[in-house]
Design a protein around this motif. Structure first.
Motif, PDB file in Angstrom:
ATOM      1  N   ALA A 201     -46.603  16.001 -95.645  1.00 48.38           N
ATOM      2  CA  ALA A 201     -47.711  15.345 -96.336  1.00 48.38           C
ATOM      3  C   ALA A 201     -48.982  15.389 -95.498  1.00 48.38           C
ATOM      4  CB  ALA A 201     -47.335  13.902 -96.662  1.00 48.38           C
ATOM      5  N   GLU A 202     -48.834  15.237 -94.193  1.00 53.34           N
ATOM      6  CA  GLU A 202     -50.005  15.296 -93.310  1.00 53.34           C
ATOM      7  C   GLU A 202     -50.519  16.723 -93.176  1.00 53.34           C
ATOM      8  OE1 GLU A 202     -48.590  13.405 -89.774  1.00 53.34           O
ATOM      9  OE2 GLU A 202     -49.085  11.381 -90.498  1.00 53.34           O
ATOM     10  N   LYS A 203     -49.598  17.670 -93.086  1.00 49.96           N
ATOM     11  CA  LYS A 203     -49.986  19.075 -92.945  1.00 49.96           C
ATOM     12  C   LYS A 203     -50.795  19.560 -94.142  1.00 49.96           C
ATOM     13  CE  LYS A 203     -47.923  23.692 -92.322  1.00 49.96           C
ATOM     14  NZ  LYS A 203     -46.632  24.423 -92.108  1.00 49.96           N
ATOM     15  N   TYR A 204     -50.385  19.117 -95.344  1.00 54.67           N
ATOM     16  CA  TYR A 204     -51.043  19.602 -96.567  1.00 54.67           C
ATOM     17  C   TYR A 204     -51.938  18.540 -97.211  1.00 54.67           C
ATOM     18  CZ  TYR A 204     -47.900  23.579 -96.183  1.00 54.67           C
ATOM     19  OH  TYR A 204     -47.241  24.711 -95.742  1.00 54.67           O
ATOM     20  N   ASN A 205     -52.095  17.409 -96.533  1.00 54.94           N
ATOM     21  CA  ASN A 205     -53.004  16.346 -96.966  1.00 54.94           C
ATOM     22  C   ASN A 205     -52.694  15.863 -98.388  1.00 54.94           C
ATOM     23  OD1 ASN A 205     -55.088  14.491 -96.681  1.00 54.94           O
ATOM     24  ND2 ASN A 205     -56.629  15.897 -97.509  1.00 54.94           N
ATOM     25  N   VAL A 206     -51.454  15.454 -98.589  1.00 60.67           N
ATOM     26  CA  VAL A 206     -51.074  14.831 -99.857  1.00 60.67           C
ATOM     27  C   VAL A 206     -50.474  13.456 -99.564  1.00 60.67           C
ATOM     28  CG1 VAL A 206     -50.662  17.012-101.045  1.00 60.67           C
ATOM     29  CG2 VAL A 206     -48.766  15.887 -99.865  1.00 60.67           C
ATOM     30  N   LEU A 207     -50.452  12.615-100.585  1.00 64.01           N
ATOM     31  CA  LEU A 207     -49.866  11.294-100.464  1.00 64.01           C
ATOM     32  C   LEU A 207     -48.370  11.338-100.777  1.00 64.01           C
ATOM     33  CD1 LEU A 207     -52.566   9.127-102.290  1.00 64.01           C
ATOM     34  CD2 LEU A 207     -51.989   8.991 -99.854  1.00 64.01           C
ATOM     35  N   ILE A 208     -47.669  10.316-100.340  1.00 64.35           N
ATOM     36  CA  ILE A 208     -46.274  10.089-100.724  1.00 64.35           C
ATOM     37  C   ILE A 208     -46.210   8.751-101.449  1.00 64.35           C
ATOM     38  CG2 ILE A 208     -43.915   9.690 -99.914  1.00 64.35           C
ATOM     39  CD1 ILE A 208     -44.669  11.327 -97.388  1.00 64.35           C
ATOM     40  N   VAL A 209     -45.586   8.728-102.607  1.00 67.11           N
ATOM     41  CA  VAL A 209     -45.299   7.473-103.297  1.00 67.11           C
ATOM     42  C   VAL A 209     -43.817   7.182-103.082  1.00 67.11           C
ATOM     43  CG1 VAL A 209     -45.212   6.262-105.509  1.00 67.11           C
ATOM     44  CG2 VAL A 209     -47.133   7.790-104.992  1.00 67.11           C
ATOM     45  N   GLU A 210     -43.541   6.173-102.258  1.00 67.29           N
ATOM     46  CA  GLU A 210     -42.169   5.784-101.934  1.00 67.29           C
ATOM     47  C   GLU A 210     -41.776   4.600-102.809  1.00 67.29           C
ATOM     48  OE1 GLU A 210     -39.377   4.384 -98.149  1.00 67.29           O
ATOM     49  OE2 GLU A 210     -41.550   4.243 -97.986  1.00 67.29           O
ATOM     50  N   ASP A 211     -40.818   4.818-103.674  1.00 67.35           N
ATOM     51  CA  ASP A 211     -40.329   3.778-104.572  1.00 67.35           C
ATOM     52  C   ASP A 211     -39.005   3.271-104.008  1.00 67.35           C
ATOM     53  OD1 ASP A 211     -40.137   2.145-106.763  1.00 67.35           O
ATOM     54  OD2 ASP A 211     -40.116   3.739-108.263  1.00 67.35           O
ATOM     55  N   ASP A 212     -38.913   1.956-103.760  1.00 71.33           N
ATOM     56  CA  ASP A 212     -37.706   1.444-103.112  1.00 71.33           C
ATOM     57  C   ASP A 212     -37.210   0.154-103.774  1.00 71.33           C
ATOM     58  OD1 ASP A 212     -35.593   1.266-101.312  1.00 71.33           O
ATOM     59  OD2 ASP A 212     -36.765   0.137 -99.847  1.00 71.33           O
ATOM     60  N   PRO A 213     -36.779   0.230-105.027  1.00 67.47           N
ATOM     61  CA  PRO A 213     -36.298  -0.981-105.694  1.00 67.47           C
ATOM     62  C   PRO A 213     -34.901  -1.423-105.272  1.00 67.47           C
ATOM     63  CG  PRO A 213     -36.141   0.889-107.180  1.00 67.47           C
ATOM     64  CD  PRO A 213     -36.819   1.384-105.936  1.00 67.47           C
ATOM     65  N   TYR A 214     -34.128  -0.513-104.632  1.00 72.97           N
ATOM     66  CA  TYR A 214     -32.709  -0.792-104.373  1.00 72.97           C
ATOM     67  C   TYR A 214     -32.371  -0.918-102.896  1.00 72.97           C
ATOM     68  CZ  TYR A 214     -32.959   1.441-108.950  1.00 72.97           C
ATOM     69  OH  TYR A 214     -33.328   1.782-110.219  1.00 72.97           O
ATOM     70  N   GLY A 215     -33.343  -0.741-102.007  1.00 68.92           N
ATOM     71  CA  GLY A 215     -33.060  -0.629-100.576  1.00 68.92           C
ATOM     72  C   GLY A 215     -32.303  -1.808 -99.993  1.00 68.92           C
ATOM     73  N   ARG A 235     -50.977   7.270 -95.561  1.00 69.99           N
ATOM     74  CA  ARG A 235     -50.285   8.420 -96.147  1.00 69.99           C
ATOM     75  C   ARG A 235     -49.293   8.018 -97.237  1.00 69.99           C
ATOM     76  NH1 ARG A 235     -52.262  12.987 -96.376  1.00 69.99           N
ATOM     77  NH2 ARG A 235     -52.937  12.754 -94.217  1.00 69.99           N
ATOM     78  N   VAL A 236     -48.858   6.745 -97.245  1.00 67.74           N
ATOM     79  CA  VAL A 236     -47.765   6.329 -98.127  1.00 67.74           C
ATOM     80  C   VAL A 236     -48.175   5.138 -98.983  1.00 67.74           C
ATOM     81  CG1 VAL A 236     -45.348   5.566 -98.219  1.00 67.74           C
ATOM     82  CG2 VAL A 236     -46.094   7.135 -96.404  1.00 67.74           C
ATOM     83  N   VAL A 256     -47.742  -1.740-102.060  1.00 70.80           N
ATOM     84  CA  VAL A 256     -48.280  -1.834-100.698  1.00 70.80           C
ATOM     85  C   VAL A 256     -48.974  -0.512-100.411  1.00 70.80           C
ATOM     86  CG1 VAL A 256     -47.768  -2.245 -98.270  1.00 70.80           C
ATOM     87  CG2 VAL A 256     -46.331  -3.291-100.048  1.00 70.80           C
ATOM     88  N   ALA A 257     -50.262  -0.579-100.089  1.00 72.97           N
ATOM     89  CA  ALA A 257     -51.038   0.654 -99.921  1.00 72.97           C
ATOM     90  C   ALA A 257     -52.314   0.371 -99.137  1.00 72.97           C
ATOM     91  CB  ALA A 257     -51.371   1.249-101.294  1.00 72.97           C
ATOM     92  N   ASP A 258     -53.014   1.441 -98.826  1.00 69.35           N
ATOM     93  CA  ASP A 258     -54.340   1.320 -98.233  1.00 69.35           C
ATOM     94  C   ASP A 258     -55.227   0.461 -99.131  1.00 69.35           C
ATOM     95  OD1 ASP A 258     -56.395   2.619 -96.185  1.00 69.35           O
ATOM     96  OD2 ASP A 258     -57.327   2.615 -98.176  1.00 69.35           O
ATOM     97  N   ARG A 259     -56.086  -0.337 -98.546  1.00 72.07           N
ATOM     98  CA  ARG A 259     -56.875  -1.283 -99.331  1.00 72.07           C
ATOM     99  C   ARG A 259     -57.784  -0.580-100.352  1.00 72.07           C
ATOM    100  NH1 ARG A 259     -60.460  -4.652 -95.292  1.00 72.07           N
ATOM    101  NH2 ARG A 259     -58.477  -4.750 -94.169  1.00 72.07           N
ATOM    102  N   GLN A 260     -58.208   0.661-100.045  1.00 66.33           N
ATOM    103  CA  GLN A 260     -59.024   1.388-101.024  1.00 66.33           C
ATOM    104  C   GLN A 260     -58.226   1.715-102.284  1.00 66.33           C
ATOM    105  OE1 GLN A 260     -61.700   4.583 -99.328  1.00 66.33           O
ATOM    106  NE2 GLN A 260     -60.425   4.189 -97.524  1.00 66.33           N
ATOM    107  N   ILE A 261     -56.965   2.095-102.082  1.00 72.63           N
ATOM    108  CA  ILE A 261     -56.100   2.393-103.221  1.00 72.63           C
ATOM    109  C   ILE A 261     -55.791   1.119-103.996  1.00 72.63           C
ATOM    110  CG2 ILE A 261     -53.796   3.196-103.888  1.00 72.63           C
ATOM    111  CD1 ILE A 261     -53.940   5.180-101.562  1.00 72.63           C
ATOM    112  N   VAL A 262     -55.474   0.047-103.258  1.00 69.75           N
ATOM    113  CA  VAL A 262     -55.191  -1.231-103.925  1.00 69.75           C
ATOM    114  C   VAL A 262     -56.390  -1.680-104.751  1.00 69.75           C
ATOM    115  CG1 VAL A 262     -54.773  -3.695-103.530  1.00 69.75           C
ATOM    116  CG2 VAL A 262     -53.436  -1.983-102.283  1.00 69.75           C
ATOM    117  N   ARG A 263     -57.587  -1.525-104.212  1.00 70.09           N
ATOM    118  CA  ARG A 263     -58.780  -1.961-104.943  1.00 70.09           C
ATOM    119  C   ARG A 263     -58.931  -1.188-106.248  1.00 70.09           C
ATOM    120  NH1 ARG A 263     -61.509  -5.905-106.822  1.00 70.09           N
ATOM    121  NH2 ARG A 263     -63.668  -5.369-107.349  1.00 70.09           N
TER     122      ARG A 263
END
Length: 410
Positions: A201-215, A235-236, A256-263
């Motif tokens: 994700a860092e190499k290609y500058n993309v985000l990861i959406v991690e969904d964890d309802p069961y962890g 990044r996540v 849970v995310a960067d404040r810019q995304i949350v906004r």
């Protein structure tokens, strides 16, 4: 009257899971369909007591509109829980958004990140709710197969390299992954793959959406660090829910995310429902404040562990004579992913219906429509006896199917 629906409305399809689950109410049926928690695990007495308290004593908040971001008292408790569960330090209230269940969180992710024609990297199989939310934005899927330890990262990088060569990398908006006990497969992404996923994700500058309802619903083995532990909020985006560890009727989801995304998600949520319900947010906050939810959930985890083992034992007993029949044996969560040779589980469903046993055909979890020889089987709601009886009926439905098709049990 011929209504002039939007292009989006004209493309909408009913959820296969919702349609198939209608059959589960048939008297005498055994349903392995929905990922519905066992109601006996709900802390109904504690919640009933708290509900009266927060309505009578905190009515000025609980019966009023809330802020779009969510109840500050609940966000405070969530930050404590995030530290305990994920060891995430340095998070602020501005990094958290409360949603109406995690499905709304997925829908808001799509709203703020996806334009028509953008790409999302998803698994095969993949969580139907996520696919549905991203389809609402006219996303295109770049599909990767699941291995025993998570998504095939070689395929992930192949997609990213191809997009880069074709000057389309900026349109690959994120990689979506259910990191623990994936719905529907039950597969957990390994520690090494979590680290490598962040590196890609860092190499290609993309985000990861991690969904964890069961962890939290882990039966065995050590808990793994979240992908966010390696990638941070830069990044996540981490999604979670209280539907599986408390009760789904509260409809409490978490971003849970960067404040810019949350906004941006806050602004999008204002146009969706203005705010989440004050009553259920404060009720959840007071529950987390008064009770240790991680301790309270332990009996439910033990119950689900035993139910999962019962299903695995029943599958071995009934299908051991079927060559190449396979099923996952997850370390937690709510689902077993079963694959039968020479079978289209969508076609087989009518034979299962006749035997009054229900599952979700694997086709429902395909990013693109195509037949599947797999099925998702949920063990959390049926009783132990129903699990054994349901698997027995499933074997009979399988035999009915191969006989009707002129196939040979092998």
């Amino acid at each position: 009257m011929e209504y002039r629906f939007s292009m989006l409305a004209n493309k909408l399809k009913s959820s296969m899971i919702r349609e198939l689950l209608k059959y589960a109410s048939v008297p005498g049926a055994v349903s392995f369909g929905g990922g519905t928690p066992d109601p006996e695990t709900f802390p109904r007495h504690e919640l009933a007591e708290l509900a009266r308290e927060v309505i009578e004593k905190e009515y000025k908040y609980t019966l009023q509109y809330a802020t779009t971001e969510g109840d500050p008292e609940l966000i405070k408790q969530i930050l404590i829980l995030l530290k305990r569960v994920y060891n995430l330090d340095g998070l602020l209230p501005e990094n958290v958004l409360i949603t109406v269940g995690s499905q709304q969180a997925l829908e808001l992710v799509g709203k703020v990140l996806l334009d028509p024609g953008d790409y999302v990297i998803v698994g095969d199989p993949e969580y139907l709710g996520a696919l549905s939310a991203f389809r609402m934005r006219d996303a295109r899927f770049l599909v990767v197969k699941f291995e025993k330890d998570g998504p095939d990262l070689n395929q992930v990088e192949d997609h990213l390299k191809r997009a880069q060569r074709e000057n389309e990398l900026s349109r690959v908006k994120f990689i979506y992954v259910v990191s623990n006990f994936q719905n529907p497969s039950g597969i957990t992404t390994s520690l090494e793959k979590r680290k490598n996923l962040v590196e890609l994700a860092e190499k290609y500058n993309v985000l990861i959406v991690e969904d964890d309802p069961y962890g939290v619903l882990r039966f065995r083995g050590e808990q793994l660090p979240s992908i966010m532990n390696f990638g941070g909020t830069d990044r996540v985006i981490l999604l979670n829910t209280f539907s599986k560890i408390l009760c789904p009727g509260l409809r409490i989801g978490v971003v849970v995310a960067d404040r810019q995304i949350v906004r941006k998600m806050v602004l999008a949520k204002q146009g969706t429902d203005l705010c989440s319900p004050s009553l259920t947010m404060r009720l959840t906050a007071r529950y987390l404040e008064r009770y240790d939810v991680l301790e309270q959930i332990k009996p439910a985890i033990e119950l689900y562990r035993k139910k999962k083992e019962t299903m695995i034992e029943a599958l071995k007993e009934e299908f051991s004579d079927v060559t190449d029949a396979q099923w996952t044996d997850p370390d937690g969560g709510l689902f077993v992913w079963t694959t039968l040779p020479d079978v289209d589980t969508m076609e087989m469903f009518k034979y299962a219906e006749q035997r009054k046993v229900f599952y979700i055909p694997g086709e429902a979890f395909k990013p693109y429509e195509e037949p599947s020889s797999s099925m998702r089987m949920s063990f959390c709601l049926p009783s132990f006896e129903q699990i054994r009886e349901g698997v027995r009926r499933l074997k009979q439905a399988y035999l009915d199917y191969i006989e009707a098709k002129g196939l040979r049990c092998r």
